[in-house]
Design a protein around this motif. Structure first.
Motif, PDB file in Angstrom:
ATOM      1  N   ARG A  93      -8.097   3.610   0.382  1.00 29.95           N
ATOM      2  CA  ARG A  93      -8.633   2.739   1.432  1.00 29.95           C
ATOM      3  C   ARG A  93      -7.924   3.014   2.750  1.00 29.95           C
ATOM      4  O   ARG A  93      -6.726   3.292   2.782  1.00 29.95           O
ATOM      5  N   ASP A 121      -7.390   0.866   5.305  1.00 28.29           N
ATOM      6  CA  ASP A 121      -6.711  -0.243   5.998  1.00 28.29           C
ATOM      7  C   ASP A 121      -5.224  -0.278   5.679  1.00 28.29           C
ATOM      8  O   ASP A 121      -4.780   0.103   4.596  1.00 28.29           O
ATOM      9  N   SER A 122      -4.446  -0.746   6.637  1.00 30.96           N
ATOM     10  CA  SER A 122      -2.984  -0.744   6.515  1.00 30.96           C
ATOM     11  C   SER A 122      -2.505  -1.674   5.408  1.00 30.96           C
ATOM     12  O   SER A 122      -1.488  -1.406   4.756  1.00 30.96           O
TER      13      SER A 122
END
Length: 200
Positions: A186, A188-189
């Motif tokens: 993924r 996202d952080s």
């Protein structure tokens, strides 16, 4: 806060490091019989006796400070990374969930003097300016600009209790490799950070 035993982190050194790295928190006390929260930097420091404290300030325009009475208990909430975990990643059928890190700090509050507040602001700015391309220092600002300190209320919280939840799929050891692999895919952080914490 409610912490299932599997997710209760009591490694105080790890938790303190988390607080230093995630110092933007929420200060909560009671205002007019309701919980009131303000999002602000809350810096973990030690006082002259070596006790843990959180130091911060809020605007005098914020009515929260009018309920700052010395020795009043407050709650400070710090959020870390979080990520959705799909149960499609599990070997056996189960509901989806959320992995996250959160720390609650309880303590008693003391209002700082104007001088103490200014000193805390110097420490705050120095900490966050040290990696700037052109770091500033409050020492170089004009007296006129520095008079803005009169518009804030500084405080410290004497820490009485720290509660830390590190929910990292501890109860799903057989699925760890797959969960980490999926999180790493993924962009996202939050997912990336939770995957790193799960590897530790």
């Amino acid at each position: 806060m409610y912490i299932p035993p599997h997710y209760n982190n009591q490694d105080i050194d790890e938790i303190k490091d988390f607080l230093r790295q995630n110092s933007f928190g929420i200060l909560i006390n009671i205002v007019d019989h309701k919980p009131w929260g303000t999002h602000i930097p809350l810096e973990l420091e030690t006082d002259e006796n070596g006790k843990d404290i959180l130091v911060g300030h809020i605007a005098k325009a914020n009515p929260q400070w009018k309920n700052f009475t010395n020795e009043a208990e407050v709650l400070c909430i710090f959020n870390g990374p979080h990520a959705y975990v799909s149960s499609s990643w599990y070997k056996e059928e189960e509901v989806p969930t959320w992995n996250y890190i959160a720390v609650h700090v309880y303590g008693t509050l003391r209002v700082l003097t104007e001088q103490e507040t200014m000193q805390s602001m110097h420490r705050l700015v120095d900490k966050y300016e040290k990696n700037s391309k052109q770091p500033i220092s409050l020492k170089n600002l004009s007296p006129k600009t520095l008079r803005q300190v009169k518009g804030v209320v500084g405080f410290q919280v004497q820490v009485s209790d720290i509660q830390a939840t590190y929910k990292l799929s501890q109860t799903r050891a057989d699925d760890h490799h797959k969960i980490i692999s999926e999180l790493e895919e993924r962009p996202d952080s939050g997912s990336q950070s939770i995957a790193k914490h799960m590897k530790n």
